[in-house]
Design a protein around this motif. Sequence first.
Motif, mmCIF file in Angstrom:
data_model
loop_
_atom_site.group_PDB
_atom_site.id
_atom_site.type_symbol
_atom_site.label_atom_id
_atom_site.label_comp_id
_atom_site.label_asym_id
_atom_site.label_seq_id
_atom_site.Cartn_x
_atom_site.Cartn_y
_atom_site.Cartn_z
ATOM 1 N N ALA A 140 51.872 61.313 119.225
ATOM 2 C CA ALA A 140 52.116 59.872 119.087
ATOM 3 C C ALA A 140 50.842 59.088 119.377
ATOM 4 C CB ALA A 140 53.235 59.447 120.033
ATOM 5 N N GLN A 141 50.035 59.565 120.310
ATOM 6 C CA GLN A 141 48.793 58.880 120.629
ATOM 7 C C GLN A 141 47.821 58.926 119.455
ATOM 8 O OE1 GLN A 141 50.191 61.199 122.633
ATOM 9 N NE2 GLN A 141 50.977 59.839 124.201
ATOM 10 N N SER A 184 43.058 51.894 114.071
ATOM 11 C CA SER A 184 41.750 51.909 113.408
ATOM 12 C C SER A 184 41.785 51.308 112.003
ATOM 13 C CB SER A 184 41.222 53.340 113.339
ATOM 14 O OG SER A 184 42.026 54.110 112.468
ATOM 15 N N ASN A 185 42.978 51.059 111.461
ATOM 16 C CA ASN A 185 43.082 50.538 110.100
ATOM 17 C C ASN A 185 43.698 49.142 110.128
ATOM 18 O OD1 ASN A 185 43.612 50.061 107.371
ATOM 19 N ND2 ASN A 185 44.060 52.217 106.985
ATOM 20 N N ASN A 186 42.976 48.155 109.625
ATOM 21 C CA ASN A 186 43.468 46.773 109.635
ATOM 22 C C ASN A 186 44.645 46.560 108.698
ATOM 23 O OD1 ASN A 186 41.635 45.916 111.561
ATOM 24 N ND2 ASN A 186 40.081 45.420 110.027
ATOM 25 N N GLU A 187 44.806 47.409 107.694
ATOM 26 C CA GLU A 187 45.939 47.271 106.774
ATOM 27 C C GLU A 187 47.264 47.563 107.465
ATOM 28 O OE1 GLU A 187 45.343 49.748 103.379
ATOM 29 O OE2 GLU A 187 43.551 48.679 102.749
ATOM 30 N N TRP A 188 47.237 48.309 108.528
ATOM 31 C CA TRP A 188 48.461 48.706 109.221
ATOM 32 C C TRP A 188 48.732 47.861 110.464
ATOM 33 C CZ3 TRP A 188 46.503 54.371 109.026
ATOM 34 C CH2 TRP A 188 46.590 54.842 107.707
ATOM 35 N N ASP A 189 48.202 46.656 110.504
ATOM 36 C CA ASP A 189 48.387 45.809 111.684
ATOM 37 C C ASP A 189 49.854 45.452 111.921
ATOM 38 O OD1 ASP A 189 48.595 44.148 109.496
ATOM 39 O OD2 ASP A 189 47.388 42.536 110.351
ATOM 40 N N PHE A 190 50.689 45.531 110.907
ATOM 41 C CA PHE A 190 52.116 45.246 111.078
ATOM 42 C C PHE A 190 52.818 46.311 111.916
ATOM 43 C CE2 PHE A 190 51.678 47.815 107.312
ATOM 44 C CZ PHE A 190 52.772 48.669 107.323
ATOM 45 N N LEU A 191 52.180 47.446 112.119
ATOM 46 C CA LEU A 191 52.760 48.521 112.928
ATOM 47 C C LEU A 191 52.286 48.504 114.368
ATOM 48 C CD1 LEU A 191 52.377 51.459 110.391
ATOM 49 C CD2 LEU A 191 54.483 50.303 111.014
ATOM 50 N N ARG A 192 51.321 47.648 114.672
ATOM 51 C CA ARG A 192 50.717 47.678 116.008
ATOM 52 C C ARG A 192 51.700 47.336 117.120
ATOM 53 N NH1 ARG A 192 45.056 45.455 114.014
ATOM 54 N NH2 ARG A 192 44.229 47.466 113.361
ATOM 55 N N ASP A 193 52.607 46.402 116.878
ATOM 56 C CA ASP A 193 53.572 46.076 117.936
ATOM 57 C C ASP A 193 54.527 47.240 118.187
ATOM 58 O OD1 ASP A 193 54.675 45.644 115.405
ATOM 59 O OD2 ASP A 193 56.121 44.176 116.152
ATOM 60 N N ILE A 194 54.769 48.067 117.179
ATOM 61 C CA ILE A 194 55.645 49.229 117.350
ATOM 62 C C ILE A 194 54.938 50.308 118.164
ATOM 63 C CG2 ILE A 194 56.851 51.082 116.137
ATOM 64 C CD1 ILE A 194 57.224 49.071 113.813
ATOM 65 N N VAL A 195 53.668 50.594 117.823
ATOM 66 C CA VAL A 195 52.945 51.664 118.518
ATOM 67 C C VAL A 195 52.381 51.210 119.857
ATOM 68 C CG1 VAL A 195 52.381 52.937 116.426
ATOM 69 C CG2 VAL A 195 50.783 51.247 117.293
#
Length: 141
Positions: free
Chosen positions: A79-80, A88-99
């Motif tokens: 998971a880490q 590391s990928n700005n396109e996936w910023d919508f997942l940052r609150d989940i991780v």
Amino acid sequence: MPPRKASQMKEEAEITPSPVKTKFPTARIKRIMQADEEVGKVAQQTPIAVGKALELFMVQIVTKSADVAKERNSKRISAQMLKQAIDSNNEWDFLRDIVSKVSEKEDTSRAGKAKAETESEEEVEPQPKKRRGGRKKKSES
């Protein structure tokens, strides 16, 4: 057949087949899409396109996570590592609150858990397996 332009031929050459042989269920995708009250009818090709986009996204995120695992000399993606790939990928910023719920340090609880299980096996006898539900047997009278 009309002659193709060079740009069309270049675009066709760039399209590569997916490295995985998965297909997400279109009926389930359609059901999820229609769960939103704002979505009305869904065209037949829409869930197919969404499924393909999901497949390509999954390939991309798993590949990036595998690269992180290789950097750490690991054969498994944790998971880490997934969190590091997303961060590391700005396109996936919508997942940052989940991780963000994933801790930064490596998960050593698995090794500790295995050690605790071996210690407890010596002390306590194994319990018989519990049966699942289902029909109960009639008692003889």
